[in-house]
Scaffold this motif. Sequence first.
Motif, mmCIF file in Angstrom:
data_model
loop_
_atom_site.group_PDB
_atom_site.id
_atom_site.type_symbol
_atom_site.label_atom_id
_atom_site.label_comp_id
_atom_site.label_asym_id
_atom_site.label_seq_id
_atom_site.Cartn_x
_atom_site.Cartn_y
_atom_site.Cartn_z
ATOM 1 N N THR A 1 -24.374 -45.231 14.254
ATOM 2 C CA THR A 1 -24.024 -45.252 15.673
ATOM 3 C C THR A 1 -22.922 -46.283 15.855
ATOM 4 O O THR A 1 -23.061 -47.428 15.403
ATOM 5 C CB THR A 1 -25.223 -45.623 16.553
ATOM 6 N N ASN B 1 -21.053 -44.331 20.954
ATOM 7 C CA ASN B 1 -21.600 -44.830 22.206
ATOM 8 C C ASN B 1 -20.527 -45.724 22.829
ATOM 9 O O ASN B 1 -20.310 -46.848 22.376
ATOM 10 C CB ASN B 1 -22.887 -45.623 21.941
ATOM 11 N N ALA C 1 -28.085 -51.590 23.839
ATOM 12 C CA ALA C 1 -27.998 -50.438 22.930
ATOM 13 C C ALA C 1 -28.930 -50.611 21.730
ATOM 14 O O ALA C 1 -29.622 -49.674 21.320
ATOM 15 C CB ALA C 1 -26.561 -50.252 22.470
#
Length: 488
Positions: free
Chosen positions: A35, A66, A95
């Motif tokens: 990510t 993201n 996050a």
Amino acid sequence: MFELIFIPAPGIGHLASTVEMANVLVTRDHRLSVTLLAMKLPYDVKVAECIESLSTSFAGKNIQFNVLPEPPLPEESKKDFIVLVESYKPYVREAVSNFTASAATSLDSPRLVGLVIDMFCTTMIDVGNEFGVPCYVFYTCSASFLAFSLYLQELYEENGSNEVVEQLLNSDNVELTLPNFANPIPSKLIPTLFSNKDKAVWFHNHIKRFRLEIKGILINTFEEMESHAAKSYSQVLPPLYFVGPVLHLKNAGVAGSSEAQDNADIIMKWLDDQPPSSVVLVCFGTMVSFDEAQVAEIANALEESGVRFIWSLRQPPPKGKFEAPRNYNDVKDFLPEGFLDRTMSIGRVIGWTSQVEILAHPAIGGFVSHCGWNSILESVWHGVPIATWPMHAEQQFNAFEMVVELGLAVEVTLDYRITFGEDKPRLVSAEEVKSGIKKLIGEESDEVRKKVKAKSEESQKSVMEGGSSFISLGKFIDDVLANSTGGS
């Protein structure tokens, strides 16, 4: 599955190489997923375009993007890189918290085994510590500059202040000796940020955290190019993983606009008609532009040299504005009268384009470059020699390494410097530029060209199975996966 969270610094150069590093990892080991937490630069709209385009280009891979919300900062603070990165910490914390909460409630969720943070994002180590997640650094400069930074940080700690580094920066003809470097390093190559006490302390603290709090450092270089630097400080650092060159070799979003792709298509067709190794690319990265006087000197140098050329020329921001350069509406108005007509048969002046695709073309025989580390790696990979014209950050050091330490480049200049928001830099004359171009293309370039070709072959072998960077990356993956059982 095992998850790594990557946190690149805002800026296209850092972002593109970090995304490619993630791509290399998930391609190498399908147990890994990534990510990527992306920050935006408020003064560079192309970063947002680049993020969107890159996320599309990696669709279907184990890489998720993201894009973090932009922090509510005053306009002045948005220009301060240190404040900007620090302001993103709450969003990174959120996050990571969301990811760990999801993993705790689902057996199918991948286990978070590490944060891979940019060299300028060590503040995010605090988030890793908070969640008990080990942190690694992805270092996007050269191993040699890491060694130089450690040397400067040692001076800072020995003296208890940055004064000695400031004195070195302001001294003439002082040379610094680093272990395993063949040549003494002129003090004038120290980046100007060290003349600012607050920024210098910020930088020294990054290096200190590398030494004390990081589990390993991934460096975008390869052993055959910088083994001398690895030996210099390997005893005082966590494990070093030479995993480069990590390059985004196709346009696939890095240029960040359809306009760039249109430019590339036109230029590629023109290059197809040029003889092999006959064209010089003149390109200075995403943040550099020149005033009319310097543009005129470059134009005169290109015309007088008679060399075939592609010149990526961009318009400075309005006076007093802190933002990235843009393409000219009509470049003809800012070039010497008649220049485009007189050079029509040998050259092209363009705006933003995909540099790496141009460097890959067999017609390219030389590259006048600002010596950003990504650009150096791209040119070495494609076997294209550089004429150095550094601008800011550590680029003067890179130019010195390429010309003096490694003999892989020639110089236009080694010590030219742009300091954003301060006095105009000196004017580099047409004669200087022409001299660099002649060294790049003429017979005297033969020895450098041979060295670059040999280093090109080594760079490509390094990432193949059994190569030095391939093996080093495997060691990193083993270390990361061990975190899943090591109580992180």
